[in-house]
Design a protein around this motif. Structure first.
Motif, mmCIF file in Angstrom:
data_model
loop_
_atom_site.group_PDB
_atom_site.id
_atom_site.type_symbol
_atom_site.label_atom_id
_atom_site.label_comp_id
_atom_site.label_asym_id
_atom_site.label_seq_id
_atom_site.Cartn_x
_atom_site.Cartn_y
_atom_site.Cartn_z
ATOM 1 N N PRO A 53 -36.555 21.591 31.302
ATOM 2 C CA PRO A 53 -35.900 22.883 31.100
ATOM 3 C C PRO A 53 -34.423 22.824 31.509
ATOM 4 C CG PRO A 53 -37.139 22.933 33.128
ATOM 5 C CD PRO A 53 -37.390 21.586 32.519
ATOM 6 N N ASN A 54 -33.720 23.912 31.334
ATOM 7 C CA ASN A 54 -32.315 24.002 31.766
ATOM 8 C C ASN A 54 -32.196 23.616 33.228
ATOM 9 O OD1 ASN A 54 -31.938 26.929 29.780
ATOM 10 N ND2 ASN A 54 -31.049 24.954 29.387
ATOM 11 N N GLY A 55 -31.202 22.816 33.512
ATOM 12 C CA GLY A 55 -30.925 22.488 34.907
ATOM 13 C C GLY A 55 -31.848 21.437 35.499
ATOM 14 N N ALA A 56 -32.686 20.821 34.679
ATOM 15 C CA ALA A 56 -33.641 19.847 35.217
ATOM 16 C C ALA A 56 -32.952 18.569 35.679
ATOM 17 C CB ALA A 56 -34.683 19.516 34.155
ATOM 18 N N GLY A 57 -31.797 18.282 35.090
ATOM 19 C CA GLY A 57 -31.094 17.053 35.453
ATOM 20 C C GLY A 57 -31.042 16.046 34.313
ATOM 21 N N LYS A 58 -31.336 16.481 33.113
ATOM 22 C CA LYS A 58 -31.352 15.572 31.958
ATOM 23 C C LYS A 58 -29.951 15.032 31.678
ATOM 24 C CE LYS A 58 -32.791 18.804 29.101
ATOM 25 N NZ LYS A 58 -32.899 19.990 29.951
ATOM 26 N N THR A 59 -28.993 15.959 31.523
ATOM 27 C CA THR A 59 -27.631 15.546 31.218
ATOM 28 C C THR A 59 -27.078 14.667 32.331
ATOM 29 O OG1 THR A 59 -27.272 17.556 29.952
ATOM 30 C CG2 THR A 59 -25.318 16.400 30.734
ATOM 31 N N THR A 60 -27.320 15.072 33.567
ATOM 32 C CA THR A 60 -26.802 14.312 34.694
ATOM 33 C C THR A 60 -27.339 12.877 34.675
ATOM 34 O OG1 THR A 60 -26.794 16.383 35.918
ATOM 35 C CG2 THR A 60 -26.509 14.370 37.192
ATOM 36 N N THR A 61 -28.625 12.736 34.396
ATOM 37 C CA THR A 61 -29.222 11.395 34.339
ATOM 38 C C THR A 61 -28.561 10.558 33.249
ATOM 39 O OG1 THR A 61 -31.309 12.381 35.015
ATOM 40 C CG2 THR A 61 -31.399 10.159 34.112
ATOM 41 N N LEU A 62 -28.417 11.159 32.071
ATOM 42 C CA LEU A 62 -27.816 10.435 30.963
ATOM 43 C C LEU A 62 -26.370 10.052 31.265
ATOM 44 C CD1 LEU A 62 -29.995 10.364 28.886
ATOM 45 C CD2 LEU A 62 -28.651 11.811 27.401
#
Ligand SMILES: Nc1ncnc2c1ncn2[C@@H]1O[C@H](COP(=O)(O)OP(=O)(O)OP(=O)(O)O)[C@@H](O)[C@H]1O
Ligand SMILES: [Mg+2]
Lengths: 323, 283
Positions: free
Chosen positions: A40-49
């Motif tokens: 979901p939003n804010g899960a950390g997906k973008t940060t991980t990538l």
């Protein structure tokens, strides 16, 4: 070469001040597969990538891409990974053709080659007609396509796609899916993030579910879905106060726990088999409970989350003692 | 790898992507030649933007015209006795001031640019970290050129007759361009450090005003109180202004010219690495 992994990340950590956005994530992406990161939003997906793409420093843990250390050799990593971010990273003041030309030149392609590549990509992504228009006149979908095209100039073996279809209409989304499948056929590996279980289901060979910076599950989409049932029965009761009675009926008949939605009198029931919907409806009529609407749908991300974490996807991170 | 790649002669399908070959091809950093190509590509991007947004030339066009005419007629009599006596003092001063204004714009625009999405791509590409900074600065050479020539022409129009002749003028303009370009690295560094374009603007103003007005750009240093004269004499802008005066008015390549060039080199050697470092950190 024994190791056939494209990405091998162990206990990745990212802190923003006191806030731990990524909290020990392991990812193992095999060569030639589409790996989905769902959350979901804010899960950390973008940060991980972004950490894997060398756009953010890695605060803890270890990551390798095709055996190259991300932290120690960022320049090599940048030659191996094509990044399409969540928000289009193209130059708004240039035309589509100029953008592609610029990125090609920056990556060392000779001038004439840069020109032909730009032409080919514009054609492949259906942007020829708009090629020489300023980007300010581009629709969101066109911008996304240009952004993806920009990541493919050197045909990188690994491609990151951060929510590639968010905000696209169904037809454009379908086209994007086809493009992604083609890339894999060409031999590339794809790491993509999405908020849609449906998309992960359509595309990904394996999926990691991420929640609040942690990986809560990793499996094939099919296996994930069976954890929540193949489909969901969405019910609206005629009288909202009957909800407890209705829930009992469902438990007795299916042995499944219904998910009560915020609107009163509504519930979502995970169905192991869509055909069992009829059983529930008959059961409710026998119990004398009226229904105002009913539908059978695919399970949503929300339900996957509920099943995996015990809290819904939109819940604010309230009382998590583990932090 | 289970897929069998069948080679059909008719379809020119591109080769399959081969990860291990790709890894073998990677290099640990951009070579000097690659870096140069990248800088030029970035410069071309900046030039295209300039062409598309000519309003950013406003300061470059207006300031020399306005300031030259205004300062000449307002201060001319008071400082040098007459406008025509003041022009040899003033024109090099205005040149330096204009160059600094352009420098400031360099920093502000870099900051604005860096906040845009496309910088994410620049960072994700295997390019030398100096390319996105140095590229626009090469394009800016045009702005320094335009500003300098315009100032000189305005001066000529209101009666300035440089004693250094064509050689002096060309050399003076060249020195201004070089100095502006070198000093711009300070503002580029600020651009990579500051939080917003506005704060770059604010900080730059605070640097620029003392540098220009506490120099010999508009008044002879000897007329100032001792403590101020001391500062004015170490101010690098003073050296550039004196050097340009020597070139314009006498056509003489004096020690001041040497000092100005040394100053430029020192500034670049210090601030270019600082800027690149701060840019690569900000990821
Ligand atoms: N630069 C930053 N500074 C501070 N906090 C940040 C920063 N970037 C991200 N965060 C926080 O880190 C968390 C994870 O953000 P991230 O962008 O990775 O989420 P996401 O899974 O991509 O979400 P979305 O689906 O909305 O894109 C969020 O709580 C966000 O507020
Ligand atoms: Mg995101």
């Amino acid at each position: 070469m024994a190791d056939l992994s494209a990405v091998r990340a162990e206990s990745l950590v990212k802190d923003f001040g006191d806030f731990r956005a990524v909290d020990g994530i392991d990812l193992h992406v095999r060569q030639g597969e589409i790996f989905g990161v769902l959350g979901p939003n804010g899960a950390g997906k973008t940060t991980t990538l972004r950490m894997l793409a060398t756009l953010l420093p890695i605060d803890g843990g270890h990551a390798e891409i095709f055996g190259v250390d991300v932290r120690r050799e960022p320049h090599r990593i940048r030659q191996l990974v094509g990044v399409t971010g969540q928000y289009a990273s193209v130059d708004e003041d240039l035309t589509a053709r100029e953008n592609l030309w610029l990125f090609a030149r920056l990556q060392g392609l000779p001038g004439t080659r840069a020109k032909t590549i730009a032409g080919e990509l514009l054609e492949r992504f259906g942007l020829q007609e708009a090629a020489d228009r300023p980007l300010s006149q581009f629709s969101g979908g066109m911008r996304r396509r240009l952004d993806l095209a920009s990541s493919l100039i050197t045909r990188p073996p690994l491609i990151f796609l951060d929510e590639p279809t968010t905000g696209l209409d169904p037809r454009t989304r379908g086209q994007m899916w086809d493009t992604i499948r083609e890339l894999v056929t060409d031999g590339s590996t794809i790491l993509l993030t999405t908020q849609y279980l449906d998309e992960a289901d359509q595309l990904a060979d394996r999926v990691a579910v991420i929640d609040r910076g942690r990986k809560v599950a990793e499996d094939t989409p099919d296996a994930l879905k069976t954890q929540v049932g193949d489909s969901t029965l969405q019910l609206s009761l005629a009288d909202g106060s009957d909800i407890a009675l209705a829930a009992n009926v469902v438990r007795r008949l299916l042995g499944e726990e219904p998910v009560l939605t915020p609107e009163s009198g509504r519930m979502n029931i995970p169905l192991p088999d869509p055909n069992r919907a009829a059983d529930v409806l008959i059961g409710l009529r026998e119990a004398g409970l009226g229904i105002s609407s009913v539908s059978v749908a695919k399970p949503t991300l929300d339900e996957v989350f509920l099943a995996l974490t015990g809290h819904g996807a939109d819940d604010e991170p309230q009382m998590e003692a583990a932090r | 790898m289970t897929t069998t790649s069948t080679m059909t002669a008719t379809t020119p399908t591109p080769r399959r992507v081969d990860p291990s070959a790709a890894v073998a091809r990677t290099t640990s950093h951009s070579s000097v030649q690659e870096t140069w190509v990248q800088i030029l590509a970035m410069a071309r991007r900046a030039l295209k933007k300039m062409r598309r947004k000519p309003e950013q030339f406003f300061d470059v066009l207006i300031q020399p015209l306005l300031f030259t005419a205004m300062f000449a007629f307002i201060f001319g009599g008071a400082i040098s006795g007459s406008v025509s006596d003041y022009l040899p003092v003033l024109i090099p001063g205005i040149l330096a001031q204009t160059a600094l204004t352009v420098c400031m714009a360099t920093g502000v625009q870099l900051r604005e640019d860096m906040d845009k999405g496309v910088f994410d791509r620049f960072k994700s590409l295997p390019i030398a970290r100096i390319a996105p900074l140095a590229g626009p600065m090469i394009a800016d050479l045009i702005r320094y050129g335009i500003a300098s020539v315009l100032t000189l022409v305005t001066g000529l129009a209101i009666g300035y007759r440089p004693g250094g002749g064509v050689f002096g003028c060309v050399a003076g303009v060249a020195l201004t361009v070089i100095s502006g370009w070198s000093l711009a690295w300070i503002f580029t560094w600020l651009g990579t450090m500051a939080r917003s374009a506005q704060s770059v603007q604010g900080i730059s103003m605070m640097i620029m005003f003392p540098l220009t007005f506490l120099s010999n750009a508009f008044v002879p240093a000897e007329t100032l109180p001792g403590w101020l004269e001391a500062f004015v004499k170490v101010n690098p802008v003073s050296h550039v202004v004196s050097a340009v005066r020597d070139l314009f008015n006498d056509g003489a390549v004096t020690a001041e010219v040497g000092w100005a060039l040394v100053g430029c080199v020192v500034v670049v050697v210090i601030f270019a690495p600082l800027a690149v470092r701060s840019y690569s950190r900000k990821m």
